[in-house]
Enzyme design. Sequence first.
Site, PDB file in Angstrom:
ATOM      1  N   LEU A 124       0.840  -1.201   0.000  1.00 16.57           N
ATOM      2  CA  LEU A 124       0.000   0.000   0.000  1.00 16.57           C
ATOM      3  C   LEU A 124       0.879   1.256   0.000  1.00 16.57           C
ATOM      4  O   LEU A 124       0.702   2.162  -0.817  1.00 16.57           O
ATOM      5  CB  LEU A 124      -0.890  -0.027   1.265  1.00 16.57           C
ATOM      6  CG  LEU A 124      -1.677   1.246   1.567  1.00 16.57           C
ATOM      7  CD1 LEU A 124      -2.756   1.472   0.514  1.00 16.57           C
ATOM      8  CD2 LEU A 124      -2.323   1.154   2.962  1.00 16.57           C
ATOM      9  N   THR A 125       1.850   1.312   0.928  1.00 18.72           N
ATOM     10  CA  THR A 125       2.643   2.522   1.190  1.00 18.72           C
ATOM     11  C   THR A 125       3.459   2.969  -0.031  1.00 18.72           C
ATOM     12  O   THR A 125       3.988   2.144  -0.768  1.00 18.72           O
ATOM     13  CB  THR A 125       3.592   2.250   2.376  1.00 18.72           C
ATOM     14  OG1 THR A 125       2.793   1.843   3.480  1.00 18.72           O
ATOM     15  CG2 THR A 125       4.402   3.472   2.758  1.00 18.72           C
ATOM     16  N   PHE A 155       8.791   0.539   1.327  1.00 26.62           N
ATOM     17  CA  PHE A 155       8.794  -0.130   2.645  1.00 26.62           C
ATOM     18  C   PHE A 155       7.934  -1.399   2.660  1.00 26.62           C
ATOM     19  O   PHE A 155       7.183  -1.631   3.614  1.00 26.62           O
ATOM     20  CB  PHE A 155       8.252   0.790   3.745  1.00 26.62           C
ATOM     21  CG  PHE A 155       9.011   2.057   3.991  1.00 26.62           C
ATOM     22  CD1 PHE A 155      10.310   2.230   3.558  1.00 26.62           C
ATOM     23  CD2 PHE A 155       8.417   3.098   4.707  1.00 26.62           C
ATOM     24  CE1 PHE A 155      11.005   3.413   3.817  1.00 26.62           C
ATOM     25  CE2 PHE A 155       9.101   4.274   4.980  1.00 26.62           C
ATOM     26  CZ  PHE A 155      10.394   4.439   4.527  1.00 26.62           C
ATOM     27  N   ILE A 337      17.848  -2.708  33.105  1.00 24.75           N
ATOM     28  CA  ILE A 337      18.185  -3.693  34.148  1.00 24.75           C
ATOM     29  C   ILE A 337      19.461  -4.462  33.778  1.00 24.75           C
ATOM     30  O   ILE A 337      20.262  -4.816  34.643  1.00 24.75           O
ATOM     31  CB  ILE A 337      16.984  -4.642  34.406  1.00 24.75           C
ATOM     32  CG1 ILE A 337      15.840  -3.837  35.035  1.00 24.75           C
ATOM     33  CG2 ILE A 337      17.390  -5.813  35.303  1.00 24.75           C
ATOM     34  CD1 ILE A 337      14.552  -4.613  35.255  1.00 24.75           C
ATOM     35  N   GLU A 363       1.636  -0.452  10.202  1.00 21.59           N
ATOM     36  CA  GLU A 363       0.198  -0.828  10.189  1.00 21.59           C
ATOM     37  C   GLU A 363      -0.648   0.201  10.928  1.00 21.59           C
ATOM     38  O   GLU A 363      -1.519  -0.148  11.737  1.00 21.59           O
ATOM     39  CB  GLU A 363      -0.001  -2.247  10.709  1.00 21.59           C
ATOM     40  CG  GLU A 363       0.541  -3.240   9.699  1.00 21.59           C
ATOM     41  CD  GLU A 363      -0.068  -4.606   9.759  1.00 21.59           C
ATOM     42  OE1 GLU A 363      -1.201  -4.756  10.238  1.00 21.59           O
ATOM     43  OE2 GLU A 363       0.620  -5.532   9.299  1.00 21.59           O
ATOM     44  N   GLY A 364      -0.352   1.468  10.694  1.00 20.39           N
ATOM     45  CA  GLY A 364      -1.010   2.576  11.385  1.00 20.39           C
ATOM     46  C   GLY A 364      -0.152   2.952  12.571  1.00 20.39           C
ATOM     47  O   GLY A 364       0.019   2.148  13.497  1.00 20.39           O
TER      48      GLY A 364
HETATM   49  C1  LIG Z   1       9.966  -1.866   8.481  1.00 20.52           C
HETATM   50  C2  LIG Z   1       8.696  -1.424   7.805  1.00 20.52           C
HETATM   51  C3  LIG Z   1       7.881  -2.343   7.182  1.00 20.52           C
HETATM   52  C4  LIG Z   1       6.721  -1.927   6.529  1.00 20.52           C
HETATM   53  N1  LIG Z   1       5.940  -2.844   5.840  1.00 20.52           N
HETATM   54  C5  LIG Z   1       4.936  -2.397   5.060  1.00 20.52           C
HETATM   55  C6  LIG Z   1       4.225  -3.309   4.187  1.00 20.52           C
HETATM   56  O1  LIG Z   1       4.475  -4.527   4.163  1.00 20.52           O
HETATM   57  N2  LIG Z   1       3.253  -2.805   3.379  1.00 20.52           N
HETATM   58  C7  LIG Z   1       2.928  -1.479   3.361  1.00 20.52           C
HETATM   59  O2  LIG Z   1       2.055  -1.088   2.588  1.00 20.52           O
HETATM   60  N3  LIG Z   1       3.565  -0.601   4.195  1.00 20.52           N
HETATM   61  C8  LIG Z   1       4.562  -1.022   5.024  1.00 20.52           C
HETATM   62  N4  LIG Z   1       5.229  -0.140   5.838  1.00 20.52           N
HETATM   63  C9  LIG Z   1       4.814   1.259   5.865  1.00 20.52           C
HETATM   64  C10 LIG Z   1       4.214   1.679   7.201  1.00 20.52           C
HETATM   65  O3  LIG Z   1       2.925   1.191   7.359  1.00 20.52           O
HETATM   66  C11 LIG Z   1       4.312   3.220   7.272  1.00 20.52           C
HETATM   67  O4  LIG Z   1       5.687   3.505   7.477  1.00 20.52           O
HETATM   68  C12 LIG Z   1       3.463   3.806   8.368  1.00 20.52           C
HETATM   69  O5  LIG Z   1       2.109   3.714   8.052  1.00 20.52           O
HETATM   70  C13 LIG Z   1       3.806   5.288   8.647  1.00 20.52           C
HETATM   71  O6  LIG Z   1       3.908   6.015   7.467  1.00 20.52           O
HETATM   72  P1  LIG Z   1       5.198   6.904   7.200  1.00 20.52           P
HETATM   73  O7  LIG Z   1       6.388   6.064   7.478  1.00 20.52           O
HETATM   74  O8  LIG Z   1       5.088   7.489   5.845  1.00 20.52           O
HETATM   75  O9  LIG Z   1       5.145   8.042   8.278  1.00 20.52           O
HETATM   76  P2  LIG Z   1       4.362   9.437   8.132  1.00 20.52           P
HETATM   77  O10 LIG Z   1       2.975   9.165   7.680  1.00 20.52           O
HETATM   78  O11 LIG Z   1       5.191  10.374   7.346  1.00 20.52           O
HETATM   79  O12 LIG Z   1       4.301   9.908   9.640  1.00 20.52           O
HETATM   80  C14 LIG Z   1       5.343  10.634  10.261  1.00 20.52           C
HETATM   81  C15 LIG Z   1       4.891  10.985  11.677  1.00 20.52           C
HETATM   82  O13 LIG Z   1       3.720  11.801  11.639  1.00 20.52           O
HETATM   83  C16 LIG Z   1       2.687  11.218  12.409  1.00 20.52           C
HETATM   84  N5  LIG Z   1       1.392  11.432  11.763  1.00 20.52           N
HETATM   85  C17 LIG Z   1       1.116  11.427  10.440  1.00 20.52           C
HETATM   86  N6  LIG Z   1      -0.190  11.654  10.238  1.00 20.52           N
HETATM   87  C18 LIG Z   1      -0.758  11.803  11.441  1.00 20.52           C
HETATM   88  C19 LIG Z   1      -2.086  12.059  11.907  1.00 20.52           C
HETATM   89  N7  LIG Z   1      -3.101  12.197  11.061  1.00 20.52           N
HETATM   90  N8  LIG Z   1      -2.297  12.139  13.239  1.00 20.52           N
HETATM   91  C20 LIG Z   1      -1.269  12.000  14.109  1.00 20.52           C
HETATM   92  N9  LIG Z   1       0.007  11.752  13.744  1.00 20.52           N
HETATM   93  C21 LIG Z   1       0.254  11.654  12.429  1.00 20.52           C
HETATM   94  C22 LIG Z   1       3.019   9.715  12.420  1.00 20.52           C
HETATM   95  O14 LIG Z   1       2.450   9.068  13.547  1.00 20.52           O
HETATM   96  C23 LIG Z   1       4.544   9.762  12.515  1.00 20.52           C
HETATM   97  O15 LIG Z   1       4.917   9.956  13.848  1.00 20.52           O
HETATM   98  C24 LIG Z   1       6.370  -0.550   6.534  1.00 20.52           C
HETATM   99  C25 LIG Z   1       7.187   0.372   7.189  1.00 20.52           C
HETATM  100  C26 LIG Z   1       8.336  -0.040   7.801  1.00 20.52           C
HETATM  101  C27 LIG Z   1       9.203   1.012   8.443  1.00 20.52           C
END
Ligand SMILES: Cc1cc2nc3c(=O)[nH]c(=O)nc-3n(C[C@H](O)[C@H](O)[C@H](O)COP(=O)(O)OP(=O)(O)OC[C@H]3O[C@@H](n4cnc5c(N)ncnc54)[C@H](O)[C@@H]3O)c2cc1C
Length: 385
Positions: A124-125, A155, A337, A363-364
Amino acid sequence: MEYFLTEQQKTLKSLARRIAEERILPVRAELDEREEFPWAIIKDLADADMFRVFIPEEYEGLGGGCLDLCLVVEELSRVCSGVAVSYAAAALGSFSLVEYGTEEQKRKYLPDIASGKRLAAFALTEPTAGSDASAIKTTADPVKGGYVLNGTKQFITNGGEAEIYTVIALTHKEKGIRGASAFIVEKDTPGFSFGRKEKKMGIRASSTRELIFRNCLIPGENMMGKEGMGFIMTMKLLDRSRPGVGAQAVGLAQGALEATVDYARKRVQFGHAIISLPVVQDMLADMATQVEAARLLVYAAARTIDSGAKNFTEEAAMAKVFAADTAMKVTTDAVQIFGGAGYMRDYPIEKMMRDAKITQIYEGSNQVLRSAIAFELRKRKGRRE
Ligand SMILES: Cc1cc2nc3c(=O)[nH]c(=O)nc-3n(C[C@H](O)[C@H](O)[C@H](O)COP(=O)(O)OP(=O)(O)OC[C@H]3O[C@@H](n4cnc5c(N)ncnc54)[C@H](O)[C@@H]3O)c2cc1C
């Protein structure tokens, strides 16, 4: 604590524990250090029918529910969260087929996922669409005989290793997210390639990679569910998979707790084992209580899903958020610890702390899920029974 598991669930849990201890434990540090995908262990899991757990019986699975999946993920994660997530991502990658696939799609793909012959992944991402999944840009333009995919996913767990990908793309980009649909894309499809393999803080045995689609033609029959329903389907699938991330966090925290009790019994300072210090006992008591609370919330959310409930957004989000925060807290206290030894790679504790962080992000993120919980609270009228 009595978890009221069935005999079958107890057997499943102890089988997963045995594989984790016999096969993963001896190699976990090496897999982490070398950032190596655990193919040998994936094969062991397949041989033990672990991939059948989340596939319905009609398609050569065992027809297990969300709780069964959580029990396996928890036990694997107790030893290595990187291996656990590679397994759990295969389950997430198959959920769209199980829930929304046609009979032909299910017959074609699910038996291979069940046997462990082919791994699945969920994409998705994108670089500009993380928490805001509605900002995806990957397109799937309808053409004669199918769809042409263009775009980049970022990712993606199991990226490059999986053979079957669920990809969310815009069939009608002018409609925005209401024009999103879900597709099955096979690894060797022309126009589909893999980009950057991420170098990560934790869960380093797992593969996290870019998927690149350049004029990638996929047959029309590879669409899952209805055209334009991809976003809603995705939100529902993620609700279903979040207790699994909670289970990953619980397993991690449990592993850290056990290692810490063991260390505190052996480590002597001022003439006594540090476990006799009241301050250490307080920390251990809190860690143990938090792990049990997180486990109970994860199991309760999983049981709600298994009961056939229609809406479980709140339960799934609560379980994931609480368990992830617990894993971060417990592993951080575990390092404390252990003292200086906990900071060194000779012990598994620093790895557990690194591994825990991701459970608060993917996953959110926990912030986004807290908003989702608050949204459910606001829209509810009256007290919930
Ligand atoms: C190791 C790893 C594995 C992954 N595996 C998958 C996968 O298999 N498939 C897939 O599709 N994706 C995958 N992801 C993606 C993952 O789901 C996203 O990284 C995640 O949803 C956060 O998105 P972002 O990294 O773009 O952070 P951003 O969306 O840029 O967020 C940055 C910060 O802003 C905060 N933020 C953003 N919007 C809001 C809001 N509305 N309210 C409050 N806080 C907010 C976030 O909490 C975070 O602290 C993976 C990511 C990682 C790091």
